[in-house]
Design a protein around this motif. Sequence first.
Motif, PDB file in Angstrom:
ATOM      1  N   ASP A  95       0.712  -1.154   0.048  1.00 23.17           N
ATOM      2  CA  ASP A  95       0.061  -0.020  -0.077  1.00 23.17           C
ATOM      3  C   ASP A  95       0.951   1.337   0.017  1.00 23.17           C
ATOM      4  OD1 ASP A  95      -2.468  -1.519   0.012  1.00 23.17           O
ATOM      5  OD2 ASP A  95      -2.752  -1.099   2.001  1.00 23.17           O
ATOM      6  N   ILE A  96       1.916   1.120   0.808  1.00 23.46           N
ATOM      7  CA  ILE A  96       2.669   2.447   0.831  1.00 23.46           C
ATOM      8  C   ILE A  96       3.769   2.540  -0.415  1.00 23.46           C
ATOM      9  CG2 ILE A  96       4.703   3.314   2.128  1.00 23.46           C
ATOM     10  CD1 ILE A  96       3.588   1.892   4.898  1.00 23.46           C
ATOM     11  N   THR A  97       4.287   1.317  -0.720  1.00 24.85           N
ATOM     12  CA  THR A  97       5.408   1.464  -1.846  1.00 24.85           C
ATOM     13  C   THR A  97       4.783   1.491  -3.289  1.00 24.85           C
ATOM     14  OG1 THR A  97       5.746  -0.822  -1.825  1.00 24.85           O
ATOM     15  CG2 THR A  97       7.132   0.217  -0.313  1.00 24.85           C
ATOM     16  N   ASP A  98       3.661   0.744  -3.502  1.00 24.75           N
ATOM     17  CA  ASP A  98       2.973   0.623  -4.805  1.00 24.75           C
ATOM     18  C   ASP A  98       1.918   1.491  -5.204  1.00 24.75           C
ATOM     19  OD1 ASP A  98       5.173  -1.371  -4.989  1.00 24.75           O
ATOM     20  OD2 ASP A  98       3.658  -2.895  -5.118  1.00 24.75           O
ATOM     21  N   LEU A  99       1.058   1.852  -4.036  1.00 24.52           N
ATOM     22  CA  LEU A  99       0.079   2.496  -4.183  1.00 24.52           C
ATOM     23  C   LEU A  99       0.076   4.122  -3.696  1.00 24.52           C
ATOM     24  CD1 LEU A  99      -2.896  -0.146  -3.029  1.00 24.52           C
ATOM     25  CD2 LEU A  99      -1.949   0.433  -5.485  1.00 24.52           C
ATOM     26  N   GLY A 100       1.330   4.160  -3.115  1.00 21.08           N
ATOM     27  CA  GLY A 100       1.540   5.486  -2.636  1.00 21.08           C
ATOM     28  C   GLY A 100       0.853   6.012  -1.367  1.00 21.08           C
ATOM     29  N   LYS A 101       0.132   5.179  -0.693  1.00 19.27           N
ATOM     30  CA  LYS A 101      -0.490   5.576   0.482  1.00 19.27           C
ATOM     31  C   LYS A 101       0.320   6.237   1.779  1.00 19.27           C
ATOM     32  CE  LYS A 101      -4.552   2.550  -0.228  1.00 19.27           C
ATOM     33  NZ  LYS A 101      -5.330   1.326   0.459  1.00 19.27           N
ATOM     34  N   SER A 102       0.055   7.320   2.288  1.00 26.20           N
ATOM     35  CA  SER A 102       0.683   7.680   3.002  1.00 26.20           C
ATOM     36  C   SER A 102       0.688   7.407   4.603  1.00 26.20           C
ATOM     37  CB  SER A 102       0.605   9.533   3.370  1.00 26.20           C
ATOM     38  OG  SER A 102       1.182   9.765   4.134  1.00 26.20           O
ATOM     39  N   ALA A 103       1.593   7.134   5.490  1.00 30.58           N
ATOM     40  CA  ALA A 103       1.764   6.383   6.540  1.00 30.58           C
ATOM     41  C   ALA A 103       2.861   7.207   7.513  1.00 30.58           C
ATOM     42  CB  ALA A 103       2.065   4.949   6.807  1.00 30.58           C
ATOM     43  N   ASP A 104       2.461   7.662   8.697  1.00 33.27           N
ATOM     44  CA  ASP A 104       3.589   8.370   9.359  1.00 33.27           C
ATOM     45  C   ASP A 104       4.239   7.362  10.270  1.00 33.27           C
ATOM     46  OD1 ASP A 104       2.619  10.826   8.717  1.00 33.27           O
ATOM     47  OD2 ASP A 104       0.818  10.539  10.024  1.00 33.27           O
ATOM     48  N   VAL A 105       3.700   5.990  10.443  1.00 32.40           N
ATOM     49  CA  VAL A 105       4.673   4.924  10.977  1.00 32.40           C
ATOM     50  C   VAL A 105       4.162   3.781  10.463  1.00 32.40           C
ATOM     51  CG1 VAL A 105       4.758   3.774  13.330  1.00 32.40           C
ATOM     52  CG2 VAL A 105       4.523   6.142  13.391  1.00 32.40           C
ATOM     53  N   PHE A 106       5.075   2.865  10.130  1.00 30.55           N
ATOM     54  CA  PHE A 106       4.673   1.596   9.514  1.00 30.55           C
ATOM     55  C   PHE A 106       5.515   0.598  10.778  1.00 30.55           C
ATOM     56  CE2 PHE A 106       6.253  -2.367   7.191  1.00 30.55           C
ATOM     57  CZ  PHE A 106       5.037  -2.795   7.067  1.00 30.55           C
ATOM     58  N   ALA A 107       4.555  -0.398  11.076  1.00 33.14           N
ATOM     59  CA  ALA A 107       5.234  -1.314  12.235  1.00 33.14           C
ATOM     60  C   ALA A 107       4.695  -2.642  11.632  1.00 33.14           C
ATOM     61  CB  ALA A 107       4.588  -1.197  13.397  1.00 33.14           C
ATOM     62  N   SER A 108       5.839  -3.522  11.246  1.00 31.54           N
ATOM     63  CA  SER A 108       5.710  -4.788  10.828  1.00 31.54           C
ATOM     64  C   SER A 108       5.903  -5.852  11.520  1.00 31.54           C
ATOM     65  CB  SER A 108       6.508  -4.866   9.546  1.00 31.54           C
ATOM     66  OG  SER A 108       6.792  -6.261   9.024  1.00 31.54           O
ATOM     67  N   ALA A 109       5.216  -7.196  11.385  1.00 36.07           N
ATOM     68  CA  ALA A 109       5.427  -8.087  12.199  1.00 36.07           C
ATOM     69  C   ALA A 109       6.571  -9.011  11.571  1.00 36.07           C
ATOM     70  CB  ALA A 109       4.021  -9.410  11.858  1.00 36.07           C
ATOM     71  N   ASP A 110       7.213  -8.444  10.598  1.00 42.37           N
ATOM     72  CA  ASP A 110       8.483  -9.145  10.197  1.00 42.37           C
ATOM     73  C   ASP A 110       9.332  -8.030   9.785  1.00 42.37           C
ATOM     74  OD1 ASP A 110      10.629 -10.188   8.983  1.00 42.37           O
ATOM     75  OD2 ASP A 110       9.584 -11.450   7.445  1.00 42.37           O
ATOM     76  N   TYR A 111      10.354  -7.556  10.334  1.00 42.94           N
ATOM     77  CA  TYR A 111      11.025  -6.516  10.381  1.00 42.94           C
ATOM     78  C   TYR A 111      11.817  -6.390   8.916  1.00 42.94           C
ATOM     79  CZ  TYR A 111      15.777  -8.818  10.976  1.00 42.94           C
ATOM     80  OH  TYR A 111      16.964  -9.606  10.957  1.00 42.94           O
ATOM     81  N   THR A 112      12.175  -7.707   8.476  1.00 40.70           N
ATOM     82  CA  THR A 112      12.786  -7.865   7.257  1.00 40.70           C
ATOM     83  C   THR A 112      12.153  -7.100   6.171  1.00 40.70           C
ATOM     84  OG1 THR A 112      12.243  -9.896   6.693  1.00 40.70           O
ATOM     85  CG2 THR A 112      14.081  -9.708   8.016  1.00 40.70           C
ATOM     86  N   LEU A 113      10.959  -7.017   6.216  1.00 42.82           N
ATOM     87  CA  LEU A 113       9.977  -6.429   5.248  1.00 42.82           C
ATOM     88  C   LEU A 113      10.489  -4.879   4.865  1.00 42.82           C
ATOM     89  CD1 LEU A 113       6.317  -7.511   5.565  1.00 42.82           C
ATOM     90  CD2 LEU A 113       8.037  -8.595   4.352  1.00 42.82           C
ATOM     91  N   ILE A 114      10.761  -4.208   5.706  1.00 47.44           N
ATOM     92  CA  ILE A 114      11.568  -2.860   5.610  1.00 47.44           C
ATOM     93  C   ILE A 114      12.793  -2.723   4.836  1.00 47.44           C
ATOM     94  CG2 ILE A 114      11.949  -0.690   7.145  1.00 47.44           C
ATOM     95  CD1 ILE A 114      10.344  -1.706   9.403  1.00 47.44           C
TER      96      ILE A 114
END
Length: 357
Positions: A95-114
Motif C-alpha cells: 500500500d505504501i510502496t506501490d499505491l503511494g498511501k501515506s503513513a507516519d509510522v509503519f510497524a511490521s510483524a516481520d522487520y525484514t520487510l522494511i
Amino acid sequence: MNSKIVTFSTVLILCAAIFLCGCTTTPQSDSGNQTPAGTTAPVETTAAAAGQIITVYHAGSLAAPFEELEKQYETAHPGVDVRLVPGGSTKLVKDITDLGKSADVFASADYTLIPTLMMPTSADWYVTFAKNQIVLCYTNQSKYAGEVNADTWYTILEKPDVQWACSDPNLDPCGYRSLMAIQLAEQHYGNDTIFDRVVSEHSNITVTEENGTYTLLATSPEPKDTFQIRPKSVELVQMLQNGGIDYAWEYRSVAEQNGLNFVELPEAIDLSSVTYADDYAKVTIETAGGLMTAKPIVYGATVPKNAENPEGGIAFVQMLVGSEGQAVMNAQGQPPIVPAGGFGTVPAELKALTASP
C-alpha cells in the motif's frame, strides 16, 4: 407630506442598521450559545488544523498493544489524533510502496520487510522492538481438543474431520511463518511426510529440497477440503470462537489476548529462538512478495519517506521503544527488545533508545 415620508424612511433605515449590527456582534458557537457582547468568540483548534494527526499502519497482531499506546499517546499529547490502520504487514508495505498511501509510522510483524521492500526508496531506517512465537490455537469445542499437544498436533491436522486455517502467506507474515513451522516439524520429529500430508494434499502449496534447504512454493495456495486461508491472522480468531474451524495458526500474543487455548511448540519449530536461527534458515518460502527465509520472529518499525507528519511519527516510535511501550508490549505477550535495535539513518531523537549492531 413629503417630509413625513422621508422621516419614516429614515427610521426604517436606522432600525435595519441596528438589527444588522446586533447580528454581527453576537455570533453563535457550534452549541448554539451566544458569545456575550463585547467579547471575542473562541477560535476552535482541531487536530487536523494543528497538523497533529499521526497515521499508524501496523500488523494485525499489534492491534491490542497499539490501541493501548494510542490511548497513552493521546493522553500525553492533548489535541493529537492517532489513527490506527491494521492489516497484513506485506499488504501494508505494498500500500505504501506501490499505491503511494501515506503513513507516519509503519510497524511490521516481520522487520525484514522494511530493508528488503522499502529501503532505500521508501524508508532509510528502522528499529526492531519486539518478539513473538508461532502457536497452534484451538478451543474447548475443537475436535480432539483433549488429545492435541506438542507431539500429536500434526496427526490431528491430518484427520479428515478437522478444519484448520492460517492467514494468507502472500499478505501476512503469520501465514508464511505458519507454513514454515509445519515444514520445520519434519526435521524436529524425523518425519518427512508431515508437510505433504497436512498442507500439500489440501492445497496447491508444494515443497522442494536442494542441498538441505527446503523451499515452499505458495504464490497460489488454493486451499481446499479441510484447509482454509484468510487474508489476516486476526480474522481466524472469530472463526475459532464461532466454531467455523477447529484449529488456527497464530502468534502467541494473539492467543493470549483472546483467551484461546494453544499448543506451545518446541523452539526448533516456533521461530522464537535465536539459538535455532541456523536451523530455521534451512526453510524458505516463495510468495508474491518474493523469497522469504525462516528466521526468529522480530517486529520492526519505521517512519516512511512519504509520511505527512514525520515528526509525529518519530514521536510515536519514541514511545513505542521507550519504557511506556516496553511495558505495554510485555503486558500483551509480546516481549520487547531492550534496547531496541537501530538500523540505517536512525533519527537523532531515537538514538538514545536504540542500539546499533
